[in-house]
Scaffold this active site. Sequence first.
Site, PDB file in Angstrom:
ATOM      1  N   ARG A  86       0.809  -1.223   0.000  1.00 21.03           N
ATOM      2  CA  ARG A  86       0.000   0.000   0.000  1.00 21.03           C
ATOM      3  C   ARG A  86       0.849   1.283   0.000  1.00 21.03           C
ATOM      4  NH1 ARG A  86      -3.747  -1.983   4.855  1.00 21.03           N
ATOM      5  NH2 ARG A  86      -2.095  -3.548   5.028  1.00 21.03           N
TER       6      ARG A  86
ATOM      7  N   GLY B   1      -7.159  -5.103  14.025  1.00 17.43           N
ATOM      8  CA  GLY B   1      -7.849  -6.310  14.459  1.00 17.43           C
ATOM      9  C   GLY B   1      -8.690  -6.029  15.709  1.00 17.43           C
TER      10      GLY B   1
END
Length: 476
Positions: A16, A156
């Site tokens: 990314r 997460g």
Amino acid sequence: MDTYAAIVLAAGKGTRMRSTLPKVLHQVAGLPLLAHVLNAIDSIPSTAAFAPLNSTTNSHRPIVVLGHEAKQVEDHFGTRSYYALQEEQLGTAHAVLAAENTVQELNPVPQTILVCYGDTPLISGQILARVLFEHITNQATLTFLTAITEPPSDFGRVVRNIHGNVLEIVEMKRATEEQKRINEVNSGVYCFDQSWLWPALHTLPQNASGEYYLTDLVAMASSQGCKITTVSGSLDETIGINDRVQLAAAERILRSRVLEQLMFAGVTILDPACTYIDAQVEIGSDTVILPGTMITGKTRIGSACRIGPGTTIDNSVLGEGCIVRNSVLEGSTLEDGVSIGPFSHCRPGAHLARNVRMGNFGEVKNSYIGAETDIHHFSYIGDATLGEHVNIGAGTITCNYDGVKKNHTTIGEGASIGSDTMLIAPVTVGEYAKTGAGSVVNRDVPPGAVVVGVPARILRTPQPSDGSTAENVVKE
Ligand code: UD1
Ligand code: MG
């Protein structure tokens, strides 16, 4: 005795970032992401300062797990770490496993494994120490750092049962709508009991995306009834950099931290929003930094200086009481009391001794400028050595380049160089000599002599009985 080893995961491609540079070599506040993490590990408080960790020593270099462009990262950090290679990037658990052999070769083999990510530059030694401390004092199998965040965020999610016990960490892409609303997230710092860790990693199944997630060890530990401890920290400390927007966000946070530390240490920063200072820079108390100033690299600035506005200083050393206005300094040394600018440029190798004054549009490169010397207007001094108390008239140029090589100019103590003098190097102007305005000096000038013209001729040499300095002969 309890010991721990730190494993830093840095093998990911960093897709990314859209870059040819490995992600962990991208910089924030002038240092690569990984350097910030290694600094944090180095700064885990020593055992004496942090009593509960008494039995824990960090006697080993951290182990950095590399994959993508490993050599570039290894070349950069050299012997600072051990390196383990994760040939194929199959996930964070797979990455930790790549370090197993290196850990087993440590002597003694550490009981606790601290794992963090190489892309979290805001992490501090204190928070790592807290995770270690909680882990060791609770005799946990697994401990991890959490933070509270408001969605949306790609961290997460920490899933707990109604008693608050941790059940699992669910990555965003696998989270249910309900789990996506959980605002406690995994920060990516873990401690493991190493005797549990390796067998667990060897038996961890691939997940649905074909990867081995370190976070899946949490569900495994929970289902085995192992003790899981969490430590809650601030999200600011654990931002993982995945793209350049996050890189800029980390830069903003780290920069304001650096500025705050400097201000608490006695540096005045007039407008922190317009001041950019790298993490490694040192600045003495009572120095004032004016807006639009960027100070980078291993720059050291003494106390009571006034820097800016509109100034760039890179890898330079400044003494006390210096003034630098609207100027650029690179690889330069300024002794105490030097005044620069506005609009001057000191290039690498410029060394300005005590109380040198350099004014508008001056440029100095690879030169020593003696104490109390003045270079006030429009001058280029390159590859030169100037004595003390020299006066450089407006427009003076050291013509150091003959088209093939750079040549040296020497100007003796007390010499006075007339406006618009061209010094054709190699050339020496003796002590207390003078050159007339517009001279082109292509031969050495004896001490005390006065030269004028194109090419410069001797107009006058000092008479043994003559104390005159011939001011009236040469008009500058
Ligand atoms: C990870 C966590 C997530 C947490 C977040 C915090 C997992 C599966 N997820 O997500 O729960 O909220 O960090 O920042 O761990 N790496 C390797 N080898 C690999 C894959 C990754 O070395 O095969 C390294 C990367 O270089 C990086 C770190 O591990 O430094 C984390 O990987 P990344 O892909 O950034 O994980 P996140 O998606 O951020
Ligand atoms: Mg990440």
